[in-house]
Write an enzyme that holds these catalytic residues in place. Structure first.
Site, mmCIF file in Angstrom:
data_model
loop_
_atom_site.group_PDB
_atom_site.id
_atom_site.type_symbol
_atom_site.label_atom_id
_atom_site.label_comp_id
_atom_site.label_asym_id
_atom_site.label_seq_id
_atom_site.Cartn_x
_atom_site.Cartn_y
_atom_site.Cartn_z
ATOM 1 N N GLU A 96 33.676 39.599 51.586
ATOM 2 C CA GLU A 96 33.493 38.857 50.333
ATOM 3 C C GLU A 96 32.891 37.484 50.628
ATOM 4 O O GLU A 96 33.256 36.830 51.613
ATOM 5 C CB GLU A 96 34.840 38.677 49.633
ATOM 6 C CG GLU A 96 34.765 37.872 48.335
ATOM 7 C CD GLU A 96 36.117 37.708 47.678
ATOM 8 O OE1 GLU A 96 36.533 38.649 46.973
ATOM 9 O OE2 GLU A 96 36.765 36.659 47.871
ATOM 10 N N THR B 13 31.833 36.672 44.431
ATOM 11 C CA THR B 13 32.774 36.290 43.391
ATOM 12 C C THR B 13 32.069 35.583 42.233
ATOM 13 O O THR B 13 30.885 35.253 42.301
ATOM 14 C CB THR B 13 33.897 35.393 43.940
ATOM 15 O OG1 THR B 13 33.332 34.150 44.378
ATOM 16 C CG2 THR B 13 34.607 36.071 45.096
ATOM 17 N N ALA C 34 34.222 31.772 36.109
ATOM 18 C CA ALA C 34 34.007 31.842 34.655
ATOM 19 C C ALA C 34 33.554 30.502 34.101
ATOM 20 O O ALA C 34 33.856 29.441 34.638
ATOM 21 C CB ALA C 34 35.291 32.275 33.969
ATOM 22 N N ARG D 247 39.779 40.430 34.832
ATOM 23 C CA ARG D 247 40.118 39.578 33.697
ATOM 24 C C ARG D 247 39.847 38.123 34.031
ATOM 25 O O ARG D 247 39.311 37.367 33.233
ATOM 26 C CB ARG D 247 41.589 39.757 33.299
ATOM 27 C CG ARG D 247 41.954 39.016 32.009
ATOM 28 C CD ARG D 247 43.440 38.824 31.869
ATOM 29 N NE ARG D 247 43.963 37.874 32.862
ATOM 30 C CZ ARG D 247 45.222 37.500 32.939
ATOM 31 N NH1 ARG D 247 46.115 38.031 32.114
ATOM 32 N NH2 ARG D 247 45.619 36.634 33.858
ATOM 33 N N ALA E 33 41.355 43.342 31.517
ATOM 34 C CA ALA E 33 40.204 43.827 32.286
ATOM 35 C C ALA E 33 39.755 45.204 31.812
ATOM 36 O O ALA E 33 38.565 45.535 31.914
ATOM 37 C CB ALA E 33 40.560 43.869 33.771
ATOM 38 N N TYR F 113 47.291 45.389 42.382
ATOM 39 C CA TYR F 113 48.248 44.443 42.945
ATOM 40 C C TYR F 113 49.416 45.206 43.578
ATOM 41 O O TYR F 113 50.350 45.601 42.869
ATOM 42 C CB TYR F 113 48.750 43.499 41.854
ATOM 43 C CG TYR F 113 47.626 42.707 41.229
ATOM 44 C CD1 TYR F 113 47.322 41.428 41.673
ATOM 45 C CD2 TYR F 113 46.831 43.259 40.226
ATOM 46 C CE1 TYR F 113 46.266 40.707 41.132
ATOM 47 C CE2 TYR F 113 45.769 42.547 39.677
ATOM 48 C CZ TYR F 113 45.497 41.278 40.138
ATOM 49 O OH TYR F 113 44.438 40.575 39.601
ATOM 50 N N HIS G 257 51.323 42.713 39.509
ATOM 51 C CA HIS G 257 50.659 41.533 38.964
ATOM 52 C C HIS G 257 51.715 40.504 38.581
ATOM 53 O O HIS G 257 52.756 40.859 38.001
ATOM 54 C CB HIS G 257 49.825 41.924 37.732
ATOM 55 C CG HIS G 257 48.883 40.856 37.289
ATOM 56 N ND1 HIS G 257 49.314 39.731 36.597
ATOM 57 C CD2 HIS G 257 47.540 40.725 37.436
ATOM 58 C CE1 HIS G 257 48.269 38.962 36.340
ATOM 59 N NE2 HIS G 257 47.187 39.534 36.843
ATOM 60 N N GLN H 86 46.506 26.479 54.201
ATOM 61 C CA GLN H 86 45.911 27.478 53.309
ATOM 62 C C GLN H 86 46.944 28.540 52.946
ATOM 63 O O GLN H 86 47.046 28.963 51.792
ATOM 64 C CB GLN H 86 44.717 28.129 54.007
ATOM 65 C CG GLN H 86 44.109 29.311 53.268
ATOM 66 C CD GLN H 86 43.226 30.163 54.186
ATOM 67 O OE1 GLN H 86 43.468 30.272 55.387
ATOM 68 N NE2 GLN H 86 42.209 30.758 53.613
ATOM 69 N N LYS I 207 33.203 32.427 55.905
ATOM 70 C CA LYS I 207 33.296 32.031 57.308
ATOM 71 C C LYS I 207 32.763 33.167 58.184
ATOM 72 O O LYS I 207 33.489 34.119 58.494
ATOM 73 C CB LYS I 207 34.747 31.708 57.675
ATOM 74 C CG LYS I 207 35.304 30.495 56.933
ATOM 75 C CD LYS I 207 36.747 30.228 57.324
ATOM 76 C CE LYS I 207 37.276 28.996 56.604
ATOM 77 N NZ LYS I 207 38.704 28.750 56.920
#
Length: 286
Positions: free
Chosen positions: A17, A48, A51, A107, A123, A143, A147, A210, A270
């Site tokens: 990603e 990605t 919005a 969503r 979604a 999930y 979720h 992180q 990365k």
């Protein structure tokens, strides 16, 4: 090529990603990272979507570049929580013009105020709209730990089934750090008749701070052996990076050994992390 066709092949797949820049000032650094990750020749790359403008303006362009410049199949994210139907169709039109046929329908985050701002609440509505708008291959999120907004895990799976019935052809999981959570989740959804391919989303954690942010936002469960790694190496960036890549690689090896053949790496722009994971799996992926 449609992502579902890639996932239907009898082989292990590895994908990465990338996320667009927040401002034009950082576009070149993101473009460079994208090029270096694409050079690893993953099975596909997802891009990605932010919005309400910002990073969303770059999603289509970066996705098109991944395919046209580097020959890697792109998967463009699209969120709907703060979008109008008109805006969604504008984005879909741009995707069509660019020849991009794979969309991950999400969503997205609920806007401030606690309710979707415009035309979509779930979604599944977006999945249905995309499928009605052209020859798109549509994926969705799932999930394994449930979720965070679902009252129960059972209701979360019921909603997931509705999303698949709306036209979702494959699913990508939220990150998890204990593979048993995924195995239990797969058993539960298969029992409910959800048979589409599931791509395991793996986050190589290379920064202790992180990790704290991630857990605060998502409530992700951390096994004790992973907590020990963060406690031991979290203040040493080089050691934490190496340990994080090694832990993620170990997760992936275990997943593949247990029949989970599709792996998606949240590589955080990365290239060195993406390359480290791939190098650790060089023989496993053959």
């Amino acid at each position: 090529m449609k992502i579902i066709d890639i996932l239907s092949q009898d082989k292990v797949t590895l994908s990465f990603e990338v996320f667009p820049p927040k401002t034009s000032d950082s576009y070149e650094s993101v473009a460079k990272a994208t090029q270096e990750i694409a050079a690893l020749k993953p099975d596909f790359m997802s891009v990605t979507y932010g919005a309400g403008g910002g990073t969303s303006d770059y999603t289509v362009g970066i996705a098109a570049g991944i395919r046209d410049k580097y020959g890697v199949e792109p998967l463009a994210h699209l969120t709907c929580a703060s979008s109008t139907r008109e805006h969604v169709h504008q984005v879909l039109g741009k995707l069509k013009e660019s020849g991009i046929s794979n969309v991950l329908a999400l969503r997205g985050d609920i806007p401030e105020g606690g309710a979707p701002a415009h035309d979509y609440h779930h979604a599944a509505e977006l999945v249905r709209e995309i499928k009605a708008s052209g020859d798109f291959c549509v994926g969705g999120a799932c999930y394994p730990e449930g979720h965070p907004e679902s009252p129960t895990k059972a209701s979360d799976i019921d909603y997931l089934k509705a999303k698949v019935e709306a036209g979702c052809e494959f699913l990508t999981t939220q990150m998890f750090f204990d593979n048993n959570i995924l195995y239990n989740f797969l058993y539960r959804i298969r029992e409910k008749g959800i048979t589409v391919p599931v791509v395991a989303g793996i986050m190589p954690v290379t920064n202790g701070k992180q990790m704290a942010r991630i857990c605060k936002l998502s409530g992700t469960y951390l096994p004790e052996k992973f907590k020990a790694i963060v406690d031991k190496f979290g203040e040493n960036p080089a050691a934490m990076r190496q340990a994080g890549v090694a832990y993620a690689a170990g997760q992936i090896i275990d997943l593949i050994a247990n029949g989970v053949n599709h792996i998606h790496i949240y590589s955080m722009n990365k290239p060195e992390i993406a390359a480290g994971i791939q190098a650790s799996l060089s023989e496993v992926l053959k």
